[in-house]
Design an enzyme around this catalytic site. Structure first.
Site, PDB file in Angstrom:
ATOM      1  N   TYR A  32       0.824  -1.212   0.000  1.00  0.00           N
ATOM      2  CA  TYR A  32       0.000   0.000   0.000  1.00  0.00           C
ATOM      3  C   TYR A  32       0.854   1.256   0.000  1.00  0.00           C
ATOM      4  O   TYR A  32       2.023   1.246   0.370  1.00  0.00           O
ATOM      5  CB  TYR A  32      -0.970   0.009   1.186  1.00  0.00           C
ATOM      6  CG  TYR A  32      -0.330   0.277   2.538  1.00  0.00           C
ATOM      7  CD1 TYR A  32      -0.299   1.567   3.055  1.00  0.00           C
ATOM      8  CD2 TYR A  32       0.208  -0.750   3.297  1.00  0.00           C
ATOM      9  CE1 TYR A  32       0.263   1.826   4.294  1.00  0.00           C
ATOM     10  CE2 TYR A  32       0.767  -0.506   4.530  1.00  0.00           C
ATOM     11  CZ  TYR A  32       0.796   0.782   5.032  1.00  0.00           C
ATOM     12  OH  TYR A  32       1.357   1.033   6.249  1.00  0.00           O
ATOM     13  N   CYS A  33       0.223   2.339  -0.462  1.00  0.00           N
ATOM     14  CA  CYS A  33       0.806   3.679  -0.428  1.00  0.00           C
ATOM     15  C   CYS A  33      -0.312   4.623  -0.001  1.00  0.00           C
ATOM     16  O   CYS A  33      -1.251   4.205   0.669  1.00  0.00           O
ATOM     17  CB  CYS A  33       1.390   4.052  -1.794  1.00  0.00           C
ATOM     18  SG  CYS A  33       0.159   4.151  -3.103  1.00  0.00           S
ATOM     19  N   ARG A  34      -0.255   5.864  -0.394  1.00  0.00           N
ATOM     20  CA  ARG A  34      -1.298   6.809  -0.003  1.00  0.00           C
ATOM     21  C   ARG A  34      -2.590   6.567  -0.776  1.00  0.00           C
ATOM     22  O   ARG A  34      -3.659   6.485  -0.198  1.00  0.00           O
ATOM     23  CB  ARG A  34      -0.825   8.252  -0.197  1.00  0.00           C
ATOM     24  CG  ARG A  34      -1.799   9.303   0.349  1.00  0.00           C
ATOM     25  CD  ARG A  34      -1.310  10.713   0.090  1.00  0.00           C
ATOM     26  NE  ARG A  34      -1.347  11.067  -1.319  1.00  0.00           N
ATOM     27  CZ  ARG A  34      -2.463  11.440  -1.973  1.00  0.00           C
ATOM     28  NH1 ARG A  34      -3.602  11.501  -1.343  1.00  0.00           N
ATOM     29  NH2 ARG A  34      -2.412  11.754  -3.241  1.00  0.00           N
ATOM     30  N   MET A  88      -3.866   4.083   1.657  1.00  0.00           N
ATOM     31  CA  MET A  88      -4.187   4.519   3.024  1.00  0.00           C
ATOM     32  C   MET A  88      -5.453   5.357   3.065  1.00  0.00           C
ATOM     33  O   MET A  88      -6.188   5.329   4.047  1.00  0.00           O
ATOM     34  CB  MET A  88      -3.036   5.342   3.617  1.00  0.00           C
ATOM     35  CG  MET A  88      -2.046   4.578   4.455  1.00  0.00           C
ATOM     36  SD  MET A  88      -2.739   3.509   5.708  1.00  0.00           S
ATOM     37  CE  MET A  88      -2.575   4.505   7.139  1.00  0.00           C
TER      38      MET A  88
END
Length: 141
Positions: free
Chosen positions: A99-101, A128
């Protein structure tokens, strides 16, 4: 058929635009169908996270991680991932949830992982932002 040819001659810009859009659709769908990782929303990604021996991988930048992260996640910024793959080698046959933003950088990370023989790679769709929008827990440590 004659009307189509006449329309094409009178509106070349529209025809070019139509062909360009059709090309983009074909390209996007081909890429989607050929990807080797799953793209799952938070509720479904939790199942992969709960598998025994799975890895949660955070590919955000250091400053973003300070705002909170998924508990138990290993942090490797996307720009460092290729050089630090050896740290993840024991997870090649286990679930790796990335995951990232927002889900864009993590999709790039998923491509890197699958091209390096990682078998069960999952992209957290929406990153996120989606995780927090679904009221999932975030660790500030």
């Amino acid at each position: 058929m004659e009307q189509i040819l006449e329309f094409s001659r009178n509106n070349p810009i529209l025809i070019i635009a139509l062909l360009a859009i059709m090309g983009m659709i074909v390209f996007t769908e081909t890429k989607r169908l050929s990807r080797r990782y799953q793209n799952l929303p938070p509720a479904q990604a939790v199942r992969a996270m709960n598998e025994e021996g799975s890895l949660i991988l955070d590919v955000r930048e250091n400053a973003e991680v300070r705002d909170g992260r998924i508990k138990g996640a290993k942090h490797i910024p996307l720009k460092e991932l290729k050089t630090r793959l050896n740290e993840l080698s024991k997870y090649k046959d286990k679930s790796v949830v990335v995951y990232c933003r927002s889900g864009n950088r993590s999709a790039q990370a998923c491509e890197i992982l699958t091209s390096n023989e990682f078998e069960k790679v999952v992209n957290l769709h929406g990153g996120m932002m989606a995780w927090q929008a679904n009221n999932m827990p975030v660790s500030k440590k």
